[in-house]
Motif scaffolding. Sequence first.
Motif, PDB file in Angstrom:
ATOM      1  N   GLY A 237       0.787  -1.224   0.000  1.00  0.00           N
ATOM      2  CA  GLY A 237       0.000   0.000   0.000  1.00  0.00           C
ATOM      3  C   GLY A 237       0.823   1.280   0.000  1.00  0.00           C
ATOM      4  N   LYS A 238       2.172   1.133   0.070  1.00  0.00           N
ATOM      5  CA  LYS A 238       3.015   2.351   0.032  1.00  0.00           C
ATOM      6  C   LYS A 238       3.014   2.860  -1.405  1.00  0.00           C
ATOM      7  CE  LYS A 238       6.863   1.286   2.284  1.00  0.00           C
ATOM      8  NZ  LYS A 238       8.248   1.095   2.086  1.00  0.00           N
ATOM      9  N   VAL A 239       2.707   4.140  -1.591  1.00  0.00           N
ATOM     10  CA  VAL A 239       2.631   4.642  -2.968  1.00  0.00           C
ATOM     11  C   VAL A 239       3.586   5.819  -3.165  1.00  0.00           C
ATOM     12  CG1 VAL A 239       0.270   3.868  -3.383  1.00  0.00           C
ATOM     13  CG2 VAL A 239       0.654   6.118  -2.399  1.00  0.00           C
ATOM     14  N   PRO A 240       4.092   5.986  -4.385  1.00  0.00           N
ATOM     15  CA  PRO A 240       5.031   7.091  -4.614  1.00  0.00           C
ATOM     16  C   PRO A 240       4.327   8.448  -4.609  1.00  0.00           C
ATOM     17  CG  PRO A 240       4.590   5.933  -6.670  1.00  0.00           C
ATOM     18  CD  PRO A 240       3.863   5.183  -5.598  1.00  0.00           C
ATOM     19  N   ASN A 241       5.081   9.486  -4.360  1.00  0.00           N
ATOM     20  CA  ASN A 241       4.559  10.843  -4.469  1.00  0.00           C
ATOM     21  C   ASN A 241       4.288  11.105  -5.959  1.00  0.00           C
ATOM     22  OD1 ASN A 241       4.235  13.563  -4.742  1.00  0.00           O
ATOM     23  ND2 ASN A 241       6.035  14.123  -3.494  1.00  0.00           N
ATOM     24  N   PRO A 242       3.042  11.451  -6.320  1.00  0.00           N
ATOM     25  CA  PRO A 242       2.721  11.637  -7.743  1.00  0.00           C
ATOM     26  C   PRO A 242       3.670  12.607  -8.450  1.00  0.00           C
ATOM     27  CG  PRO A 242       0.748  11.829  -6.393  1.00  0.00           C
ATOM     28  CD  PRO A 242       1.905  11.708  -5.446  1.00  0.00           C
ATOM     29  N   ALA A 243       4.177  13.599  -7.709  1.00  0.00           N
ATOM     30  CA  ALA A 243       5.059  14.593  -8.334  1.00  0.00           C
ATOM     31  C   ALA A 243       6.326  13.949  -8.885  1.00  0.00           C
ATOM     32  CB  ALA A 243       5.417  15.674  -7.318  1.00  0.00           C
ATOM     33  N   THR A 244       6.716  12.778  -8.324  1.00  0.00           N
ATOM     34  CA  THR A 244       7.969  12.134  -8.755  1.00  0.00           C
ATOM     35  C   THR A 244       7.764  11.230  -9.979  1.00  0.00           C
ATOM     36  OG1 THR A 244       7.595  10.214  -7.343  1.00  0.00           O
ATOM     37  CG2 THR A 244       8.832  12.053  -6.375  1.00  0.00           C
ATOM     38  N   ILE A 245       6.495  11.030 -10.372  1.00  0.00           N
ATOM     39  CA  ILE A 245       6.241  10.123 -11.502  1.00  0.00           C
ATOM     40  C   ILE A 245       6.473  10.845 -12.818  1.00  0.00           C
ATOM     41  CG2 ILE A 245       4.515   8.654 -12.642  1.00  0.00           C
ATOM     42  CD1 ILE A 245       3.174   8.344  -9.871  1.00  0.00           C
ATOM     43  N   LYS A 246       7.372  10.309 -13.625  1.00  0.00           N
ATOM     44  CA  LYS A 246       7.633  10.921 -14.934  1.00  0.00           C
ATOM     45  C   LYS A 246       7.778   9.850 -16.010  1.00  0.00           C
ATOM     46  CE  LYS A 246      12.487  11.537 -14.068  1.00  0.00           C
ATOM     47  NZ  LYS A 246      13.641  11.521 -14.250  1.00  0.00           N
ATOM     48  N   ALA A 247       7.641  10.259 -17.261  1.00  0.00           N
ATOM     49  CA  ALA A 247       7.754   9.318 -18.382  1.00  0.00           C
ATOM     50  C   ALA A 247       9.215   8.912 -18.562  1.00  0.00           C
ATOM     51  CB  ALA A 247       7.247   9.972 -19.659  1.00  0.00           C
ATOM     52  N   ILE A 248       9.462   7.608 -18.710  1.00  0.00           N
ATOM     53  CA  ILE A 248      10.822   7.116 -18.968  1.00  0.00           C
ATOM     54  C   ILE A 248      10.766   6.231 -20.215  1.00  0.00           C
ATOM     55  CG2 ILE A 248      12.821   5.858 -18.047  1.00  0.00           C
ATOM     56  CD1 ILE A 248      11.818   6.556 -15.215  1.00  0.00           C
ATOM     57  N   GLY A 249      11.194   6.833 -21.332  1.00  0.00           N
ATOM     58  CA  GLY A 249      11.065   6.164 -22.627  1.00  0.00           C
ATOM     59  C   GLY A 249      11.769   4.826 -22.699  1.00  0.00           C
ATOM     60  N   ASN A 250      12.953   4.741 -22.042  1.00  0.00           N
ATOM     61  CA  ASN A 250      13.729   3.494 -22.157  1.00  0.00           C
ATOM     62  C   ASN A 250      13.730   2.699 -20.852  1.00  0.00           C
ATOM     63  OD1 ASN A 250      15.276   5.100 -20.589  1.00  0.00           O
ATOM     64  ND2 ASN A 250      17.164   4.880 -21.775  1.00  0.00           N
ATOM     65  N   LEU A 251      12.669   2.806 -20.101  1.00  0.00           N
ATOM     66  CA  LEU A 251      12.547   2.112 -18.814  1.00  0.00           C
ATOM     67  C   LEU A 251      12.837   0.613 -18.967  1.00  0.00           C
ATOM     68  CD1 LEU A 251      11.522   2.445 -15.832  1.00  0.00           C
ATOM     69  CD2 LEU A 251       9.268   1.802 -16.677  1.00  0.00           C
ATOM     70  N   LYS A 252      13.628   0.068 -18.028  1.00  0.00           N
ATOM     71  CA  LYS A 252      13.974  -1.365 -18.092  1.00  0.00           C
ATOM     72  C   LYS A 252      13.283  -2.115 -16.950  1.00  0.00           C
ATOM     73  CE  LYS A 252      17.472  -1.183 -21.227  1.00  0.00           C
ATOM     74  NZ  LYS A 252      16.919   0.003 -21.875  1.00  0.00           N
ATOM     75  N   LEU A 253      13.056  -3.373 -17.158  1.00  0.00           N
ATOM     76  CA  LEU A 253      12.525  -4.224 -16.091  1.00  0.00           C
ATOM     77  C   LEU A 253      13.646  -4.583 -15.144  1.00  0.00           C
ATOM     78  CD1 LEU A 253      10.287  -6.839 -17.928  1.00  0.00           C
ATOM     79  CD2 LEU A 253       9.528  -5.276 -16.149  1.00  0.00           C
ATOM     80  N   LYS A 254      13.355  -4.589 -13.830  1.00  0.00           N
ATOM     81  CA  LYS A 254      14.387  -5.095 -12.911  1.00  0.00           C
ATOM     82  C   LYS A 254      13.742  -5.718 -11.680  1.00  0.00           C
ATOM     83  CE  LYS A 254      15.695  -0.549 -10.972  1.00  0.00           C
ATOM     84  NZ  LYS A 254      14.819   0.405 -11.300  1.00  0.00           N
TER      85      LYS A 254
END
Length: 370
Positions: A353-370
């Motif tokens: 249930g811990k969620v990130p601060n929406p302000a920190t969410i940004k588009a990452i075109g080359n996001l990788k799975l880890k």
Amino acid sequence: MKILSIETSCDDTAITIMEVKGKIKNALHGGQASFKILADSVDSQIKIHAGYGGVFPMLAKREHIKNLPILLEKVLKKSGLEKNKKITRRGGGPVDMIAVTYGPGLEPSLWTGIVFAKELAKKWNVPLIPVNHMEGHILSVYGKNKRSFKIPKINFPIISLLVSGGHTELILTKEWLKYEIIGHTLDDAAGEAFDKVARMMDIPYPGGPQISKLAEQERNSGHRVSTIEIKLPRPMMYSKNFDFSFSGLKTAVLYLIRRIGKLDEKTKMQIAMEFENAVVETLIYKTKKALEKYDAKTLIVAGGVSANKHLVKEINKSLKSKCEILFPGKGLSGDNAIMIGIAGYMQYINNKGKVPNPATIKAIGNLKLK
Ligand code: KG4
Ligand code: ZN
């Protein structure tokens, strides 16, 4: 728990509202949570991009911006949650959580979904979960259909073969939501190769499904004799790692077409079949090696190309004895928001249930799975 999920990573705008019920705490271990799709709406931009031979990013962005509010109205209406749209003084809206794709994909497209999701999350005062599109594809195999499904019990380790327009990867998962990329394409993705070969034969974007149809016609035709020898390489077959490469195969098709000159329908069918065979054989060869090396108990095949009938048939034929095989349900192999909702829910549960601060969410075109 009701979840609204948004997908805008490429050329499909999609919004879903789903309801998850069950013993949520145990959801990751199977058999406990059940999903019900209350509404699902997609707007495909295929016709708009077809003339460009691929996705034209700025046009995709414009379409997403136009589509998102329309789709939102549609899903709220269809789910019967429209009346909850108005916010009381205490906050709260029609859903309990929002999930949105934040990468990988075209950044201008991703941003449209993210900005829209942030505004809604603020207005309704609900958590916003950023979702990796590729994790969505992997978890799309939970979606047995577009109505309702349960999380099945899955045995580890899992090998996932992700085959889409932008990715071709082999991924090892020893525990839920942890990913190790053990192989990937060094150049073109499998879907991209299908699309490019289609273009060489004047078949509009996205040509993958059409190439597959031509190949199937040829397979069913009894292979009438041809005067031209149509033989293509099986790239990276004997390399020791789990990487792929499809650009040489694509170039081989180009040279073949140049050598032949004008293509008639029969020749197109033959090229399509030989090309599809080459891609499928390569994918299966490397996947089999990975299953053996890691003693995998489950194989997940996902992404747009997992809709390819020949791939499904051959994988079932040659790998069934090795482990359990999971494919996405009908209509869930390509990009969709149902898989984003599933992945968003799983992340929410996994992070307790811990969620990130929406302000920190940004588009990452080359996001990788880890
Ligand atoms: O996963 P997806 O919908 O979008 C991306 O995230 O890239 O995958 C789209 C890709 C396209 O390249 C399309 O041509 C390919 O999947 N595709 C297929 C088939 N259906 C879709 N390729 C081969 N055979 C198919 N039946
Ligand atoms: Zn995709």
